[in-house]
Design a protein around this motif. Sequence first.
Motif, PDB file in Angstrom:
ATOM      1  N   LEU A  34       0.853  -1.186   0.000  1.00  0.00           N
ATOM      2  CA  LEU A  34       0.000   0.000   0.000  1.00  0.00           C
ATOM      3  C   LEU A  34       0.889   1.237   0.000  1.00  0.00           C
ATOM      4  O   LEU A  34       2.119   1.134  -0.093  1.00  0.00           O
ATOM      5  CB  LEU A  34      -0.895  -0.010   1.248  1.00  0.00           C
ATOM      6  CG  LEU A  34      -1.737  -1.262   1.477  1.00  0.00           C
ATOM      7  CD1 LEU A  34      -2.139  -1.388   2.945  1.00  0.00           C
ATOM      8  CD2 LEU A  34      -2.968  -1.246   0.585  1.00  0.00           C
ATOM      9  N   HIS A  35       0.292   2.416   0.099  1.00  0.00           N
ATOM     10  CA  HIS A  35       1.087   3.613   0.393  1.00  0.00           C
ATOM     11  C   HIS A  35       0.310   4.547   1.307  1.00  0.00           C
ATOM     12  O   HIS A  35      -0.920   4.504   1.376  1.00  0.00           O
ATOM     13  CB  HIS A  35       1.570   4.319  -0.880  1.00  0.00           C
ATOM     14  CG  HIS A  35       0.495   4.967  -1.715  1.00  0.00           C
ATOM     15  ND1 HIS A  35       0.386   4.795  -3.078  1.00  0.00           N
ATOM     16  CD2 HIS A  35      -0.526   5.813  -1.391  1.00  0.00           C
ATOM     17  CE1 HIS A  35      -0.646   5.490  -3.530  1.00  0.00           C
ATOM     18  NE2 HIS A  35      -1.210   6.128  -2.530  1.00  0.00           N
ATOM     19  N   ASN A  36       1.053   5.380   2.017  1.00  0.00           N
ATOM     20  CA  ASN A  36       0.465   6.446   2.823  1.00  0.00           C
ATOM     21  C   ASN A  36       1.322   7.699   2.668  1.00  0.00           C
ATOM     22  O   ASN A  36       2.173   7.755   1.777  1.00  0.00           O
ATOM     23  CB  ASN A  36       0.311   6.010   4.296  1.00  0.00           C
ATOM     24  CG  ASN A  36       1.635   5.706   4.975  1.00  0.00           C
ATOM     25  OD1 ASN A  36       2.674   6.283   4.674  1.00  0.00           O
ATOM     26  ND2 ASN A  36       1.600   4.765   5.909  1.00  0.00           N
ATOM     27  N   ALA A  37       1.101   8.703   3.502  1.00  0.00           N
ATOM     28  CA  ALA A  37       1.873   9.946   3.392  1.00  0.00           C
ATOM     29  C   ALA A  37       2.496  10.308   4.735  1.00  0.00           C
ATOM     30  O   ALA A  37       2.542  11.469   5.120  1.00  0.00           O
ATOM     31  CB  ALA A  37       0.993  11.082   2.881  1.00  0.00           C
ATOM     32  N   SER A  38       3.004   9.301   5.444  1.00  0.00           N
ATOM     33  CA  SER A  38       3.517   9.519   6.794  1.00  0.00           C
ATOM     34  C   SER A  38       5.015   9.787   6.855  1.00  0.00           C
ATOM     35  O   SER A  38       5.554  10.052   7.926  1.00  0.00           O
ATOM     36  CB  SER A  38       3.207   8.295   7.668  1.00  0.00           C
ATOM     37  OG  SER A  38       3.929   7.166   7.218  1.00  0.00           O
ATOM     38  N   LEU A  39       5.709   9.716   5.717  1.00  0.00           N
ATOM     39  CA  LEU A  39       7.165   9.835   5.710  1.00  0.00           C
ATOM     40  C   LEU A  39       7.619  11.291   5.612  1.00  0.00           C
ATOM     41  O   LEU A  39       6.999  12.097   4.902  1.00  0.00           O
ATOM     42  CB  LEU A  39       7.730   9.045   4.525  1.00  0.00           C
ATOM     43  CG  LEU A  39       9.251   9.061   4.338  1.00  0.00           C
ATOM     44  CD1 LEU A  39       9.942   8.344   5.499  1.00  0.00           C
ATOM     45  CD2 LEU A  39       9.628   8.426   2.999  1.00  0.00           C
ATOM     46  N   THR A  40       8.696  11.601   6.297  1.00  0.00           N
ATOM     47  CA  THR A  40       9.402  12.864   6.134  1.00  0.00           C
ATOM     48  C   THR A  40      10.787  12.587   5.573  1.00  0.00           C
ATOM     49  O   THR A  40      11.498  11.708   6.068  1.00  0.00           O
ATOM     50  CB  THR A  40       9.529  13.609   7.474  1.00  0.00           C
ATOM     51  OG1 THR A  40       8.229  14.009   7.911  1.00  0.00           O
ATOM     52  CG2 THR A  40      10.394  14.850   7.343  1.00  0.00           C
ATOM     53  N   VAL A  41      11.154  13.309   4.515  1.00  0.00           N
ATOM     54  CA  VAL A  41      12.490  13.199   3.934  1.00  0.00           C
ATOM     55  C   VAL A  41      13.100  14.594   3.937  1.00  0.00           C
ATOM     56  O   VAL A  41      12.618  15.491   3.233  1.00  0.00           O
ATOM     57  CB  VAL A  41      12.451  12.631   2.502  1.00  0.00           C
ATOM     58  CG1 VAL A  41      13.869  12.564   1.939  1.00  0.00           C
ATOM     59  CG2 VAL A  41      11.806  11.255   2.484  1.00  0.00           C
ATOM     60  N   GLY A  42      14.133  14.793   4.731  1.00  0.00           N
ATOM     61  CA  GLY A  42      14.723  16.123   4.846  1.00  0.00           C
ATOM     62  C   GLY A  42      13.704  17.089   5.410  1.00  0.00           C
ATOM     63  O   GLY A  42      13.108  16.853   6.459  1.00  0.00           O
ATOM     64  N   GLN A  86      10.961  17.886   3.780  1.00  0.00           N
ATOM     65  CA  GLN A  86       9.720  17.625   3.045  1.00  0.00           C
ATOM     66  C   GLN A  86       8.892  16.591   3.791  1.00  0.00           C
ATOM     67  O   GLN A  86       9.308  15.431   3.947  1.00  0.00           O
ATOM     68  CB  GLN A  86      10.038  17.098   1.643  1.00  0.00           C
ATOM     69  CG  GLN A  86      10.719  18.125   0.747  1.00  0.00           C
ATOM     70  CD  GLN A  86       9.707  18.858  -0.101  1.00  0.00           C
ATOM     71  OE1 GLN A  86       8.815  19.521   0.408  1.00  0.00           O
ATOM     72  NE2 GLN A  86       9.840  18.725  -1.401  1.00  0.00           N
ATOM     73  N   ASN A  87       7.726  16.995   4.259  1.00  0.00           N
ATOM     74  CA  ASN A  87       6.792  16.056   4.864  1.00  0.00           C
ATOM     75  C   ASN A  87       5.924  15.412   3.794  1.00  0.00           C
ATOM     76  O   ASN A  87       5.797  15.913   2.682  1.00  0.00           O
ATOM     77  CB  ASN A  87       5.897  16.762   5.881  1.00  0.00           C
ATOM     78  CG  ASN A  87       6.608  17.002   7.199  1.00  0.00           C
ATOM     79  OD1 ASN A  87       7.798  16.747   7.333  1.00  0.00           O
ATOM     80  ND2 ASN A  87       5.874  17.495   8.174  1.00  0.00           N
ATOM     81  N   GLY A  88       5.308  14.289   4.155  1.00  0.00           N
ATOM     82  CA  GLY A  88       4.420  13.616   3.225  1.00  0.00           C
ATOM     83  C   GLY A  88       3.201  14.452   2.882  1.00  0.00           C
ATOM     84  O   GLY A  88       2.758  15.294   3.670  1.00  0.00           O
ATOM     85  N   SER A  89       2.657  14.226   1.695  1.00  0.00           N
ATOM     86  CA  SER A  89       1.454  14.936   1.246  1.00  0.00           C
ATOM     87  C   SER A  89       0.840  14.141   0.111  1.00  0.00           C
ATOM     88  O   SER A  89       1.280  13.035  -0.200  1.00  0.00           O
ATOM     89  CB  SER A  89       1.792  16.356   0.785  1.00  0.00           C
ATOM     90  OG  SER A  89       2.459  16.328  -0.468  1.00  0.00           O
ATOM     91  N   ILE A  90      -0.138  14.726  -0.554  1.00  0.00           N
ATOM     92  CA  ILE A  90      -0.826  14.025  -1.631  1.00  0.00           C
ATOM     93  C   ILE A  90       0.120  13.623  -2.759  1.00  0.00           C
ATOM     94  O   ILE A  90      -0.105  12.640  -3.458  1.00  0.00           O
ATOM     95  CB  ILE A  90      -1.988  14.889  -2.172  1.00  0.00           C
ATOM     96  CG1 ILE A  90      -2.952  14.030  -2.993  1.00  0.00           C
ATOM     97  CG2 ILE A  90      -1.489  16.073  -2.958  1.00  0.00           C
ATOM     98  CD1 ILE A  90      -4.224  14.754  -3.356  1.00  0.00           C
TER      99      ILE A  90
END
Length: 347
Positions: free
Chosen positions: A299-307, A309-313
Amino acid sequence: MLRARHVARRPKAARAASLLFAALLPLLAVPAMAARPVENPVPGSNPLFRDKFTADPAPLVVGDTLYLYVGHDEAQRDEMFNMREWLVYSTQDMKHWVEHGPIMKATDFKWAKADAWASQVIEKDGRFWFYTAVEHDDTHPGKAIGVAVSDSPTGPFVDAKGSALVTNQMTPKGEHSWEDIDPTAFTDDDGTTWIAWGNRHCYIARLKPNMIEIDGEITEITPPHFEEGPWLHKRGDTYYLTYASLDRASHRDEKISYATAPSIRGPWTYRGELTGSGKYSFTIHPGIAEFKGQWYIFLHNASLTVGDQNGSIGRRAVTVEYLQYNDDGTLKPVVQTDEGVSVPPPQ
């Protein structure tokens, strides 16, 4: 992949894009609770890949290796989507993954101009066939499905047809230009390969043995609350159509639902919701495989932060959970977790 609620047809792309952006702008907000990077994540925990944003997972098992094909989310700031290429990872134990790099860019289809959206790779006759959604150039406006091929599951993949397999003009029932997205391919026990796809309407068609042409009619098989992201698989004598669903009367975010059938031709029986929504994500997308005796759903979600940049649509992260069956062949509800497959399957 996403997509929108109903928008007016014209003035063409500019109006549709502006209306879509306005409708989804609240969903672009950075999640206040987005997960910070974990320095030493437990192998098999979610999300699977933490150095970049990935979406629309599609597993393929070849021998003792599972390959996972994903789109690469590169949206910056308030961009909705920016997907230019597809990536592939592999594992032999579902806990440790090898990144093999990009396998193809959207513009490697010379007739396409953008948008490396959801895909699936299947193996047939010793070759690997890649079906995916892209934005067609102005000769056939709208989303289209292309097919590429490789002699290796890690690519490189090249356009196998030189033109789109499905264009927007081939399915005129749709209310919008992104109806023809999210292909799933499945080869039945008799060797016949089928492809299903769609947004708001779900279509299915048989492929010719050459894997690059539709054989016969395109049929609609839209199950209740179908939004996008269909996935076909079979277990025993039962066929499963799993998909991103959206009950507009009561929900804002997609969930996963499924239907079953005694034949790939149906009739399809709606079985209800399989998962809830992905954390912080309007979209969700299933990919299902059996690997070394265990079934999994990606699956996928938007819970990750990279640097910073937070998750989003447009900045999502791929996850995995165990998939289990009841004695009657129905699927047990799947709870999305941070632990993923780092822990044993639920009892």
